[in-house]
Write an enzyme that holds these catalytic residues in place. Sequence first.
Site, PDB file in Angstrom:
ATOM      1  N   ARG A   9       0.751  -1.146   0.180  1.00 22.53           N
ATOM      2  CA  ARG A   9      -0.058  -0.151  -0.055  1.00 22.53           C
ATOM      3  C   ARG A   9       0.728   1.190  -0.093  1.00 22.53           C
ATOM      4  NH1 ARG A   9      -5.256   0.041   3.673  1.00 22.53           N
ATOM      5  NH2 ARG A   9      -3.466   0.620   5.349  1.00 22.53           N
ATOM      6  N   ASP A  10       2.237   1.433   0.133  1.00 25.26           N
ATOM      7  CA  ASP A  10       2.781   2.221  -0.061  1.00 25.26           C
ATOM      8  C   ASP A  10       4.375   2.107  -0.608  1.00 25.26           C
ATOM      9  OD1 ASP A  10       3.480   5.284   0.216  1.00 25.26           O
ATOM     10  OD2 ASP A  10       4.303   4.993   2.325  1.00 25.26           O
ATOM     11  N   LEU A  11       4.114   1.495  -2.249  1.00 26.73           N
ATOM     12  CA  LEU A  11       5.321   1.263  -2.510  1.00 26.73           C
ATOM     13  C   LEU A  11       5.856   2.515  -3.209  1.00 26.73           C
ATOM     14  CD1 LEU A  11       4.709  -2.105  -4.403  1.00 26.73           C
ATOM     15  CD2 LEU A  11       6.321  -1.735  -2.291  1.00 26.73           C
TER      16      LEU A  11
END
Length: 202
Positions: A9-11
């Site tokens: 969810r936060d690459l």
Amino acid sequence: MQSIDIIHRDLKPSNILLTKNAKVKICDFGSAVEIKDKDETGNFQNEGFTTWYKAPELIFGKRNYLFEIDIWSFGCIFAEFHLGVPLFHGQNDFIQLNQISTIVGTPNEKNWPDIKNTPNYKKIDFIENRGGNLLDIFKYLSNEELEVIKLTICYGERVSAFHLLNVIYFKNIIDEKHFNDNTIFYNNERKSRSYQSILQIE
């Protein structure tokens, strides 16, 4: 991560590390969730995303997402690797979505059938864009590299990480016969040309 049911969810580039032995390490799992973390309605919270790498369905309020949101982020990172700058760099969700529509095309039921099921559908208006500028921006890439871009930076369903590992570009990298210590993965001249292409679109 997909094999163990984790959605990062936060690459983004700052969350990807490279060891001295050229091994890739993903870090910062503060926003990550497991599939089992869905609430009773089968949804996740829409929190924890960096705007520049945020999939368009999240901006449209979708909460029953899966690994496809990480695939979009990966596509943005892959594009940035070749451009030298972020492909999308909106100051907020609406500017980000406008930049996406300029390059990928205005989202609609034709290029994204499931858009009608997102909470913010019909709440966001766009100037109509045909898109197709991905090919203009990345015209200096090989067909194998372009395939990765087109499979990841798109509306609707995206391929799995397993599928990506089996496209020609990554199969060539995985096969040690195709590279050695002198292999060049990053071409500065080609990056400059691609960057000028995106400036012309903006």
